[in-house]
Write a protein that holds these residues in place. Structure first.
Motif, short mmCIF file in Angstrom:
data_model
loop_
_atom_site.label_atom_id
_atom_site.label_comp_id
_atom_site.label_asym_id
_atom_site.label_seq_id
_atom_site.Cartn_x
_atom_site.Cartn_y
_atom_site.Cartn_z
N ASP A 172 49.66 -1.48 0.69
CA ASP A 172 49.17 -1.52 2.07
C ASP A 172 48.01 -0.55 2.28
N ALA A 173 47.40 -0.09 1.19
CA ALA A 173 46.22 0.77 1.31
C ALA A 173 45.03 -0.06 1.80
N PHE A 174 44.17 0.55 2.58
CA PHE A 174 42.95 -0.11 3.01
C PHE A 174 41.97 -0.17 1.84
N VAL A 175 41.56 -1.39 1.49
CA VAL A 175 40.61 -1.58 0.39
C VAL A 175 39.54 -2.56 0.83
N ARG A 176 38.44 -2.57 0.07
CA ARG A 176 37.31 -3.44 0.40
C ARG A 176 36.96 -4.34 -0.77
N LEU A 177 36.31 -5.45 -0.49
CA LEU A 177 35.87 -6.36 -1.54
C LEU A 177 35.03 -5.64 -2.58
N HIS A 178 34.13 -4.77 -2.14
CA HIS A 178 33.23 -4.13 -3.09
C HIS A 178 33.91 -3.03 -3.90
N ASP A 179 35.18 -2.71 -3.59
CA ASP A 179 35.94 -1.82 -4.48
C ASP A 179 36.19 -2.48 -5.84
N LEU A 180 36.02 -3.79 -5.92
CA LEU A 180 36.20 -4.46 -7.21
C LEU A 180 35.11 -4.08 -8.20
N MET A 181 33.94 -3.71 -7.72
CA MET A 181 32.86 -3.34 -8.64
C MET A 181 33.26 -2.18 -9.54
N PRO A 182 33.66 -1.03 -9.02
CA PRO A 182 34.10 0.05 -9.91
C PRO A 182 35.42 -0.25 -10.61
N THR A 183 36.24 -1.13 -10.05
CA THR A 183 37.49 -1.50 -10.72
C THR A 183 37.21 -2.25 -12.00
N PHE A 184 36.29 -3.22 -11.95
CA PHE A 184 35.90 -3.94 -13.15
C PHE A 184 35.38 -2.98 -14.22
N ARG B 104 35.57 2.50 -4.59
CA ARG B 104 36.46 3.23 -5.48
C ARG B 104 37.31 2.25 -6.28
N SER B 105 37.64 2.62 -7.49
CA SER B 105 38.48 1.77 -8.34
C SER B 105 39.87 1.63 -7.74
N LEU B 106 40.39 0.40 -7.84
CA LEU B 106 41.73 0.10 -7.34
C LEU B 106 42.83 0.37 -8.36
N ARG B 107 42.46 0.78 -9.56
CA ARG B 107 43.47 0.91 -10.63
C ARG B 107 44.65 1.80 -10.26
N PRO B 108 44.45 2.97 -9.65
CA PRO B 108 45.64 3.77 -9.33
C PRO B 108 46.56 3.08 -8.32
N LEU B 109 46.00 2.28 -7.42
CA LEU B 109 46.82 1.60 -6.42
C LEU B 109 47.70 0.54 -7.07
N LEU B 110 47.24 -0.03 -8.17
CA LEU B 110 48.02 -1.07 -8.85
C LEU B 110 49.35 -0.53 -9.35
N SER B 111 49.37 0.72 -9.74
CA SER B 111 50.60 1.34 -10.24
C SER B 111 51.36 2.08 -9.13
N GLY B 112 50.86 1.96 -7.91
CA GLY B 112 51.53 2.62 -6.79
C GLY B 112 51.17 4.08 -6.63
N ASP B 113 50.15 4.53 -7.33
CA ASP B 113 49.74 5.94 -7.30
C ASP B 113 48.54 6.10 -6.37
N GLU B 114 48.79 6.09 -5.07
CA GLU B 114 47.69 6.19 -4.11
C GLU B 114 47.19 7.62 -4.04
N PRO B 115 45.91 7.85 -4.34
CA PRO B 115 45.36 9.21 -4.29
C PRO B 115 45.50 9.82 -2.89
N ASP B 116 45.67 11.13 -2.85
CA ASP B 116 45.86 11.81 -1.57
C ASP B 116 44.68 11.63 -0.64
N ASP B 117 43.49 11.46 -1.19
CA ASP B 117 42.31 11.35 -0.35
C ASP B 117 41.89 9.90 -0.10
#
Length: 476
Positions: free
Chosen positions: A348-360, A375-388
């Motif tokens: 349920d983190a707020f993410v944007r379409l263009h976050d896919l660029m650094p994720t790729f 920002r890369s979405l990789r940490p969110l995939l494992s449930g590790d949402e950064p504090d910031d």
């Protein structure tokens, strides 16, 4: 030495609403997107940076908001501010190619008039339409191979929008069989690309397929055209829109788009065809996913599905998209299946379409661009949402073929605030009014909320160096 980096298959649709495929969403059959979602991660709060094709796609390529890459309206229109991306602006296609990925591309481009995917690190396999790109003639040759005359297509049950100057086809049933449509053809090209990658070489690949639907005209073949009964389509809750207290452009936009005389019976017919279009595309997803399984690539290929933006299809009594920053056009579907690692079912983190660029680029082990708003979405995939990680999302709108029209939006868990340069601002309490029918921007009881949301908006604008950052806060 075997390259352990994953392949990436990216399936992008054009103008697909998030509520079509979200868990417990609309009654639309999408078994293959469900298949991805049930074995991957669904991003429940994914948003486009802007609800217009060229601008959103340019943001996806660059990781930048539109004010920074300059493609602020559609590149094919006569009033395009820019017709190509600026020279030297890093894109994920070029950066992936530099990192050793073999990149393929099928379908719609719409990020410039003369420089196509091959100018940005991709091998282009065809499939564009002549309205937006006209990059090749392969679809016509494909129809010839099926012994189908491209000029023989007829459209029945046609519905047109009439803005007083011309009629525009909005919906209908094509006489072509499914396998002769461009939608099927794009999947065919993608399956061919997957099979070639499986047969040739050990280098990881990135493949992107951009479907041209379910963007209007919602012209689909049988059996999809009659799959959904208009009588079963319930009116959208937002169809109760009165435009009271809203910016004047909202009411006028129906007239501009030529749909101000559409009643719900007409909209139900269009929505039924839109649903059929979505199911038709989903079946093509199934063919592509089956090809991954058949070739043995599924276990080493990350699959991503998203849309460039959404579609009104009668919500708020509107057609297409435009200077209206409602959820139906700004919230997008986003699902990621990474078979190599354990991932959470939903974020349920707020993410944007263009976050896919650094994720790729993250998956490729490549450096991202020095300047990015993503920002890369990789940490969110494992449930590790950064504090910031941001607890809100920011979006823009700059105008369409009707002219420039400045808007900025910030959305939190409960509230949405929209700055409208030429008109009154908007504030919605999404907990009390999830369908955004009541504009509270001038309500005295919400003065503190309005000020707090204005401050959030100004902070976002400062953070991304928005070119209006020196002006908008003064107007709030």
């Amino acid at each position: 030495m075997t390259d352990a980096r994953p392949n990436v298959l990216f399936l992008l649709t054009d103008q697909e609403r998030a509520d079509l495929v979200e868990p417990g969403g609309l009654p639309v059959e999408t078994p293959n997107i469900d298949r991805l979602r049930e074995s991957g991660t669904w991003f429940d709060r994914a948003y486009t940076p802007t609800s217009i094709c060229t601008s959103a796609r340019a943001s996806l390529l660059t990781g930048l908001y539109p004010h920074a890459h300059g493609m602020i309206n559609n590149s094919h229109e006569a009033d395009a501010i820019r017709t190509e991306l600026p020279e030297g602006l890093p894109t994920f296609g070029e950066l992936l190619a530099d990192a050793g990925y073999e990149n393929g591309y099928v379908g719609k481009w719409h990020v410039g008039r003369t420089r196509g995917p091959e100018a940005y690190g991709f091998e282009y396999f065809g499939g564009s339409d002549d309205h937006h790109d006209d990059l090749d003639e392969r679809y016509r040759r494909y129809l010839e191979s099926l012994d189908v005359d491209a000029d023989s297509e007829t459209v029945t049950d046609a519905v047109y929008a009439d803005d007083g100057d011309e009629e525009m086809l909005v919906s209908g049933t094509t006489s072509l069989p499914p396998e002769a449509t461009r939608t099927y053809f794009l999947a065919e090209l993608t399956v061919d690309a997957v099979e070639r990658r499986a047969a040739n070489g050990d280098a990881p690949f990135f493949h992107r397929t951009d479907f041209l639907g379910p963007h209007h005209p919602y012209v689909v073949p049988e059996p999809y055209a009659s799959m959904y009964d208009p009588d079963d389509v319930e009116p959208w809750p937002s169809y109760a829109e009165t435009f009271d207290g809203k910016p004047r452009a909202h009411d006028r936009y129906r007239h501009y788009r030529g749909v101000d005389d559409f009643d719900w019976e007409t909209w139900a017919e269009l929505v039924a065809n839109y649903f059929g279009f979505v199911t038709f595309i989903d079946d093509q997803f199934g063919r592509i996913l089956d090809a991954l399984e058949r070739t043995g690539l599924a276990d080493e290929t990350v699959v991503v599905h998203a849309a460039d933006h959404g579609d009104f299809t009668g919500s708020h009594r509107q057609f297409n998209k435009g200077p209206l920053m409602y959820e139906q056009t700004y919230r997008i579907p986003l699902v990621v299946r990474d078979p190599r690692t354990d991932t959470v079912e939903e974020s349920d983190a707020f993410v944007r379409l263009h976050d896919l660029m650094p994720t790729f680029l993250d998956w490729a082990g490549a450096e991202t661009a020095a300047e990015t708003h993503a920002r890369s979405l990789r940490p969110l995939l494992s449930g590790d949402e950064p504090d910031d990680w941001p607890d809100s999302v920011y979006a823009q709108y700059h105008g369409d073929e009707f002219g420039l029209y400045s808007q900025r939006m910030v959305r939190t868990d409960r509230y949405k605030f929209v700055y409208n340069g030429p008109d009154r601002n908007e504030l919605y309490d999404l907990r009390e009014d999830p369908h955004e029918l009541r504009n509270l921007a001038e309500h005295p009881h919400y003065e503190d909320v309005r000020e707090a949301m204005g401050e959030r908006l100004a902070a976002w604008m400062d953070d991304v160096d928005d070119t209006l950052a020196g002006w908008v806060p003064k107007t709030l």
